[in-house]
Design an enzyme around this catalytic site. Structure first.
Site, PDB file in Angstrom:
ATOM      1  N   HIS A  62       0.812  -1.203   0.000  1.00 13.36           N
ATOM      2  CA  HIS A  62       0.000   0.000   0.000  1.00 13.36           C
ATOM      3  C   HIS A  62       0.851   1.260   0.000  1.00 13.36           C
ATOM      4  O   HIS A  62       1.948   1.284   0.551  1.00 13.36           O
ATOM      5  CB  HIS A  62      -0.880   0.047   1.258  1.00 13.36           C
ATOM      6  CG  HIS A  62      -1.760  -1.139   1.427  1.00 13.36           C
ATOM      7  ND1 HIS A  62      -1.999  -1.704   2.656  1.00 13.36           N
ATOM      8  CD2 HIS A  62      -2.455  -1.884   0.546  1.00 13.36           C
ATOM      9  CE1 HIS A  62      -2.815  -2.734   2.520  1.00 13.36           C
ATOM     10  NE2 HIS A  62      -3.099  -2.861   1.243  1.00 13.36           N
ATOM     11  N   TYR A 132       0.818   0.701  14.192  1.00 18.10           N
ATOM     12  CA  TYR A 132       1.644   1.658  13.471  1.00 18.10           C
ATOM     13  C   TYR A 132       1.058   3.060  13.504  1.00 18.10           C
ATOM     14  O   TYR A 132      -0.154   3.248  13.465  1.00 18.10           O
ATOM     15  CB  TYR A 132       1.939   1.208  12.039  1.00 18.10           C
ATOM     16  CG  TYR A 132       0.752   0.848  11.186  1.00 18.10           C
ATOM     17  CD1 TYR A 132       0.278   1.728  10.228  1.00 18.10           C
ATOM     18  CD2 TYR A 132       0.121  -0.386  11.318  1.00 18.10           C
ATOM     19  CE1 TYR A 132      -0.799   1.392   9.425  1.00 18.10           C
ATOM     20  CE2 TYR A 132      -0.943  -0.731  10.521  1.00 18.10           C
ATOM     21  CZ  TYR A 132      -1.408   0.163   9.576  1.00 18.10           C
ATOM     22  OH  TYR A 132      -2.480  -0.173   8.796  1.00 18.10           O
TER      23      TYR A 132
END
Length: 182
Positions: A62, A132
């Site tokens: 991504h 994250y």
């Protein structure tokens, strides 16, 4: 924190600097001043968590288009993953190169993924959880991806891919001469 340069320009593997006693340890996982001293993004707008139940799950590759490009600070807090990043910045000396890193709940390493990189990971244990920080909000219209199996990248995954979303399995292949978006 101890910042280790990787083979890719601007990407870092970050080791926690633990201060411990008989209770365990304490460590910073992000410090604005230390990140700024290394030229890294210091402003994060989201914290995300991804849980994968089965070993062999692949998530990615991504990235987001400008002006929504993202820096990420990735850490595996349960189980184990192999994280792969690809430099998609045309002007970078490491353009179209990739590197992989094992992140797990024992080594407690973090990976700083700069803006302009594609990012993916594969779980190498069951019950893997990844947390994250992200420097830009998720913007569906800016989301893009690269196929995890693109022969032009030559990424070797540690396990056969057993679980993957339809979207991640169908990202386009990079075209010869088409380069990358940045």
């Amino acid at each position: 924190m101890i910042f280790h340069k990787t083979s890719l320009q601007d990407a870092y593997l970050i080791e926690l600097e633990k201060k411990g006693d008989d209770r365990g340890f304490f460590a910073r996982t992000m410090c604005r001043e230390e990140f700024a001293a290394h030229g890294l993004d210091t402003d994060y707008v989201q914290q995300n968590t991804s849980f994968s139940a089965h070993k062999g799950t692949l998530r990615g590759m991504h990235y987001q288009l400008p002006p929504y490009t993202e820096a990420k600070l990735v850490r595996c807090i349960a189980g184990a993953i192999v994280d792969v990043i690809v430099d998609l910045r045309r002007q970078s000396p490491t353009f179209m190169k990739h590197e992989r890193f094992e992140l797990n709940d024992r080594n407690r390493l973090q990976l700083y993924v700069p803006r302009g990189f594609a990012h993916a990971f594969q779980t190498v244990s069951d019950d893997a959880e990844v947390s994250y920080l992200v420097s830009a909000p998720y913007t569906p219209s800016a989301e893009r991806g690269v196929r995890y199996s693109d022969p032009r990248l030559g990424i070797t995954w540690p396990l056969p891919v057993t679980v993957i979303s339809n979207k991640d399995a169908s990202w386009p292949l990079l075209q010869e001469g088409a380069g990358a978006p940045f």
